[in-house]
Motif scaffolding. Sequence first.
Motif, PDB file in Angstrom:
ATOM      1  N   THR A  66      -2.781   0.614   8.819  1.00  0.00           N
ATOM      2  CA  THR A  66      -2.326  -0.683   8.297  1.00  0.00           C
ATOM      3  C   THR A  66      -3.327  -1.243   7.300  1.00  0.00           C
ATOM      4  OG1 THR A  66      -1.226  -1.100  10.402  1.00  0.00           O
ATOM      5  CG2 THR A  66      -1.583  -2.997   8.976  1.00  0.00           C
ATOM      6  N   GLN A  67      -4.613  -1.163   7.636  1.00  0.00           N
ATOM      7  CA  GLN A  67      -5.662  -1.631   6.717  1.00  0.00           C
ATOM      8  C   GLN A  67      -5.714  -0.741   5.480  1.00  0.00           C
ATOM      9  OE1 GLN A  67      -8.734  -1.311   9.738  1.00  0.00           O
ATOM     10  NE2 GLN A  67      -9.194  -3.482   9.483  1.00  0.00           N
ATOM     11  N   LEU A  68      -5.478   0.553   5.671  1.00  0.00           N
ATOM     12  CA  LEU A  68      -5.493   1.494   4.552  1.00  0.00           C
ATOM     13  C   LEU A  68      -4.378   1.170   3.560  1.00  0.00           C
ATOM     14  CD1 LEU A  68      -6.956   4.057   3.521  1.00  0.00           C
ATOM     15  CD2 LEU A  68      -5.202   5.391   4.700  1.00  0.00           C
ATOM     16  N   VAL A  69      -3.175   0.904   4.069  1.00  0.00           N
ATOM     17  CA  VAL A  69      -2.050   0.540   3.201  1.00  0.00           C
ATOM     18  C   VAL A  69      -2.387  -0.735   2.423  1.00  0.00           C
ATOM     19  CG1 VAL A  69       0.336  -0.304   3.193  1.00  0.00           C
ATOM     20  CG2 VAL A  69      -0.268   1.710   4.546  1.00  0.00           C
ATOM     21  N   LYS A  70      -2.971  -1.719   3.086  1.00  0.00           N
ATOM     22  CA  LYS A  70      -3.340  -2.967   2.403  1.00  0.00           C
ATOM     23  C   LYS A  70      -4.387  -2.695   1.324  1.00  0.00           C
ATOM     24  CE  LYS A  70      -4.776  -7.712   2.723  1.00  0.00           C
ATOM     25  NZ  LYS A  70      -4.845  -7.735   1.299  1.00  0.00           N
ATOM     26  N   ALA A  71      -5.403  -1.892   1.645  1.00  0.00           N
ATOM     27  CA  ALA A  71      -6.452  -1.575   0.665  1.00  0.00           C
ATOM     28  C   ALA A  71      -5.855  -0.880  -0.555  1.00  0.00           C
ATOM     29  CB  ALA A  71      -7.534  -0.717   1.318  1.00  0.00           C
TER      30      ALA A  71
ATOM     31  N   ALA B  83      -0.947   9.666  10.388  1.00  0.00           N
ATOM     32  CA  ALA B  83      -1.850   8.521  10.212  1.00  0.00           C
ATOM     33  C   ALA B  83      -2.768   8.677   9.006  1.00  0.00           C
ATOM     34  CB  ALA B  83      -2.678   8.309  11.476  1.00  0.00           C
ATOM     35  N   ASN B  84      -2.927   9.909   8.495  1.00  0.00           N
ATOM     36  CA  ASN B  84      -3.785  10.151   7.337  1.00  0.00           C
ATOM     37  C   ASN B  84      -2.998  10.247   6.034  1.00  0.00           C
ATOM     38  OD1 ASN B  84      -6.095  10.143   8.865  1.00  0.00           O
ATOM     39  ND2 ASN B  84      -6.229  12.349   9.038  1.00  0.00           N
ATOM     40  N   ALA B  85      -1.745   9.806   6.054  1.00  0.00           N
ATOM     41  CA  ALA B  85      -0.902   9.938   4.859  1.00  0.00           C
ATOM     42  C   ALA B  85      -0.285   8.599   4.459  1.00  0.00           C
ATOM     43  CB  ALA B  85       0.203  10.957   5.107  1.00  0.00           C
ATOM     44  N   LEU B  86      -0.065   8.473   3.160  1.00  0.00           N
ATOM     45  CA  LEU B  86       0.571   7.300   2.574  1.00  0.00           C
ATOM     46  C   LEU B  86       1.659   7.759   1.608  1.00  0.00           C
ATOM     47  CD1 LEU B  86      -2.670   5.450   1.430  1.00  0.00           C
ATOM     48  CD2 LEU B  86      -1.312   4.896   3.447  1.00  0.00           C
ATOM     49  N   TRP B  87       2.638   6.896   1.410  1.00  0.00           N
ATOM     50  CA  TRP B  87       3.658   7.115   0.386  1.00  0.00           C
ATOM     51  C   TRP B  87       3.410   6.100  -0.718  1.00  0.00           C
ATOM     52  CZ3 TRP B  87       6.972  11.123   0.471  1.00  0.00           C
ATOM     53  CH2 TRP B  87       7.083  11.827   1.680  1.00  0.00           C
ATOM     54  N   VAL B  88       3.371   6.568  -1.951  1.00  0.00           N
ATOM     55  CA  VAL B  88       3.120   5.704  -3.095  1.00  0.00           C
ATOM     56  C   VAL B  88       4.334   5.788  -4.017  1.00  0.00           C
ATOM     57  CG1 VAL B  88       1.628   5.235  -5.073  1.00  0.00           C
ATOM     58  CG2 VAL B  88       0.627   6.093  -2.935  1.00  0.00           C
ATOM     59  N   ASN B  89       4.942   4.624  -4.282  1.00  0.00           N
ATOM     60  CA  ASN B  89       6.069   4.549  -5.208  1.00  0.00           C
ATOM     61  C   ASN B  89       5.613   3.744  -6.410  1.00  0.00           C
ATOM     62  OD1 ASN B  89       8.472   2.541  -6.122  1.00  0.00           O
ATOM     63  ND2 ASN B  89       9.245   4.597  -5.729  1.00  0.00           N
ATOM     64  N   ILE B  90       5.747   4.342  -7.597  1.00  0.00           N
ATOM     65  CA  ILE B  90       5.351   3.672  -8.833  1.00  0.00           C
ATOM     66  C   ILE B  90       6.589   3.526  -9.707  1.00  0.00           C
ATOM     67  CG2 ILE B  90       3.917   3.793 -10.906  1.00  0.00           C
ATOM     68  CD1 ILE B  90       1.968   5.570  -9.225  1.00  0.00           C
ATOM     69  N   GLN B  91       6.824   2.286 -10.150  1.00  0.00           N
ATOM     70  CA  GLN B  91       7.973   2.007 -11.004  1.00  0.00           C
ATOM     71  C   GLN B  91       7.490   1.567 -12.368  1.00  0.00           C
ATOM     72  OE1 GLN B  91      10.377  -0.869  -8.955  1.00  0.00           O
ATOM     73  NE2 GLN B  91      10.401   0.343  -7.084  1.00  0.00           N
ATOM     74  N   THR B  92       8.021   2.224 -13.400  1.00  0.00           N
ATOM     75  CA  THR B  92       7.666   1.846 -14.760  1.00  0.00           C
ATOM     76  C   THR B  92       8.585   0.723 -15.213  1.00  0.00           C
ATOM     77  OG1 THR B  92       9.156   3.462 -15.762  1.00  0.00           O
ATOM     78  CG2 THR B  92       6.901   4.189 -15.335  1.00  0.00           C
ATOM     79  N   GLU B  93       8.043  -0.155 -16.003  1.00  0.00           N
ATOM     80  CA  GLU B  93       8.836  -1.245 -16.560  1.00  0.00           C
ATOM     81  C   GLU B  93       9.374  -0.820 -17.921  1.00  0.00           C
ATOM     82  OE1 GLU B  93       9.745  -4.308 -15.294  1.00  0.00           O
ATOM     83  OE2 GLU B  93       8.992  -3.430 -13.454  1.00  0.00           O
ATOM     84  N   GLY B  94      10.201  -1.643 -18.482  1.00  0.00           N
ATOM     85  CA  GLY B  94      10.716  -1.349 -19.814  1.00  0.00           C
ATOM     86  C   GLY B  94      12.044  -0.614 -19.745  1.00  0.00           C
TER      87      GLY B  94
END
Length: 115
Positions: free
Chosen positions: A12-17, A41-52
């Motif tokens: 939870t702290q890792l996701v916030k960081a 517990a050692n993995a995260l999902w990262v979603n990046i959205q481009t604008e424009g």
Amino acid sequence: MIKTESLAIDQTQLVKAWSDAMPTVLNLSDRVEVKADEADANALWVNIQTEGRSLYSFDFKCVYKDSREVKVEFIDVEQDGVHVNEQTEIIQTLIEDYVRHIHECAQQLHAVTHH
């Protein structure tokens, strides 16, 4: 089998960081969402959205191999909610850039993740 060392921070702290740090390494117009991986517990999902006009949305899985090193795996790209061919030059360039930015973010958070 290689044992993955546990991180010095809970997920939870890792996701916030990561949520706080990722925008600092991305373009100002990009938006990012970081989520915990429920199965690892050692993995995260990262979603990046481009604008424009392009409206691309990239999904990456980021797994801590140890407290210093992450493995970043490209999962998917969509344009305006529709899956698109990730083999085009522009998308490959964006994927490479975002993988580099994710690694930069992990380096910034080294003090938080290392014992």
